[in-house]
Design a protein around this motif. Structure first.
Motif, PDB file in Angstrom:
ATOM      1  N   GLY A 112       8.832  18.601  66.525  1.00  0.00           N
ATOM      2  CA  GLY A 112       8.041  17.561  67.161  1.00  0.00           C
ATOM      3  C   GLY A 112       7.179  18.089  68.291  1.00  0.00           C
ATOM      4  N   ILE A 156       3.989  19.440  67.081  1.00  0.00           N
ATOM      5  CA  ILE A 156       3.048  18.397  66.671  1.00  0.00           C
ATOM      6  C   ILE A 156       2.346  17.806  67.884  1.00  0.00           C
ATOM      7  CG2 ILE A 156       2.836  16.125  65.578  1.00  0.00           C
ATOM      8  CD1 ILE A 156       5.333  16.853  63.918  1.00  0.00           C
ATOM      9  N   LYS A 157       3.122  17.535  68.927  1.00  0.00           N
ATOM     10  CA  LYS A 157       2.591  16.824  70.098  1.00  0.00           C
ATOM     11  C   LYS A 157       1.858  17.732  71.081  1.00  0.00           C
ATOM     12  CE  LYS A 157       6.481  13.604  69.756  1.00  0.00           C
ATOM     13  NZ  LYS A 157       7.777  13.196  70.365  1.00  0.00           N
ATOM     14  N   LEU A 182       3.254  20.997  60.648  1.00  0.00           N
ATOM     15  CA  LEU A 182       2.820  19.767  59.987  1.00  0.00           C
ATOM     16  C   LEU A 182       1.355  19.886  59.575  1.00  0.00           C
ATOM     17  CD1 LEU A 182       3.644  16.797  59.265  1.00  0.00           C
ATOM     18  CD2 LEU A 182       2.595  16.149  61.437  1.00  0.00           C
ATOM     19  N   TYR A 240       5.266   8.198  57.671  1.00  0.00           N
ATOM     20  CA  TYR A 240       4.176   8.623  58.553  1.00  0.00           C
ATOM     21  C   TYR A 240       3.698   7.438  59.379  1.00  0.00           C
ATOM     22  CZ  TYR A 240       3.484  13.076  56.061  1.00  0.00           C
ATOM     23  OH  TYR A 240       3.649  14.337  55.534  1.00  0.00           O
ATOM     24  N   HIS A 272       1.520  11.437  62.047  1.00  0.00           N
ATOM     25  CA  HIS A 272       2.741  12.089  62.495  1.00  0.00           C
ATOM     26  C   HIS A 272       3.938  11.554  61.714  1.00  0.00           C
ATOM     27  CE1 HIS A 272       0.782  12.862  66.698  1.00  0.00           C
ATOM     28  NE2 HIS A 272       0.266  13.606  65.751  1.00  0.00           N
ATOM     29  N   SER A 290       0.784   5.231  55.581  1.00  0.00           N
ATOM     30  CA  SER A 290       1.591   5.095  56.781  1.00  0.00           C
ATOM     31  C   SER A 290       2.503   3.890  56.634  1.00  0.00           C
ATOM     32  CB  SER A 290       0.696   4.912  58.012  1.00  0.00           C
ATOM     33  OG  SER A 290       0.105   3.625  58.013  1.00  0.00           O
TER      34      SER A 290
END
Length: 256
Positions: free
Chosen positions: A118, A121-122, A146, A171, A176, A205
């Motif tokens: 994570g 990703i962030k 990702l 998602y 994300h 999503s």
């Protein structure tokens, strides 16, 4: 629609006498396996057994480093600087690399786990630090991130990145993944539907909006109780569609 893809699974996540996942059945069903390295799960004996299962199943091996949080299974947030995240990945990779070498094998990739994933990703700086660390310490080893803007930018800079999508995670509208602290069983056909959607380059999503994905590999989680059934459903769907499974290094190299 893609006709060649890697199918990977997170595995080796037992600890001592505590068993999680049916690795003996799951690992031969995937083309790449991400083996826990002891911080969020795994121990030397489990790591060694996982490497043996991958060797016997002809499955490519990668490290799955996590945060130092056995109780939370590495899925609880923890503040790490980019340098600390990279060092954590290198440390755990080294442990599994030594065990793999003992069995005459080498590691093809590294994929951060849970909340550490994570962070990549962030925080683009975390992803960049991890990728740069492996480019120096283990040239040629792929770093799994990702599929999205961060991995694309790093790939464009020439780093050996593998873009990943997920068959068994939802998602959000930003593209994300929504990490589940305690994964429950999911309908295998629904996961196969999402895996097939990844091949077409677009998933939905949780709000029903289209999310673009351009992935080299598709993940499923070994700690989901019906992971084997999910893997079988995906393989069956791909076989019917004429899609070939190949290790992620082969798929990623074909993009260059």
């Amino acid at each position: 629609m893609r006709t060649v893809i890697d199918l990977n699974a997170d595995a080796g996540e037992s600890f001592g006498r505590w068993r999680l996942g049916d690795d003996a059945r799951l690992i031969p069903l995937v083309t790449s396996v991400n083996i826990a390295c002891g911080w969020h799960a795994g121990d030397p004996a489990t790591m060694s057994r996982s490497v043996e299962l991958a060797r016997d199943g002809g499955t490519a091996i990668g490290a799955h480093p996590g945060l130092p949080d056995l109780t939370g299974f590495g899925r609880r947030a923890m503040a790490l600087s980019p340098a600390e995240a990279a060092q954590a990945c290198l440390y755990q990779f080294g442990a599994l690399q030594a065990i793999a070498a003992h069995h005459g094998l080498t590691l093809a990739h590294v994929k951060p786990h849970g909340a550490l994933y994570g962070l990549t990703i962030k925080d683009a700086a975390v992803a960049e630090a991890v990728v740069e660390a492996f480019a120096t310490a283990a040239p040629g080893v792929r770093v799994v991130l990702l599929a999205g803007p961060v991995s694309e930018r790093l790939a464009e800079r020439g780093f050996p990145v593998v873009r990943e999508a997920f068959a068994d995670l939802d998602y959000d509208n930003a593209g994300h993944i929504i990490i589940e602290p305690d994964p429950k069983p999911k309908p295998p056909d629904a996961c196969a539907d999402q895996a097939e959607a990844v091949l077409r380059g677009e998933v939905r999503s949780v709000e029903g909006n289209p999310v673009q994905v351009d992935a080299d590999t598709i993940c499923l989680h070994g700690d989901r109780s019906n992971a084997v059934e999910i893997a079988e459903a995906i393989r069956g769907r791909f076989a019917s569609a004429g899609v070939r499974l190949a290790p992620m290094t082969e798929v990623a190299d074909a993009r260059v």
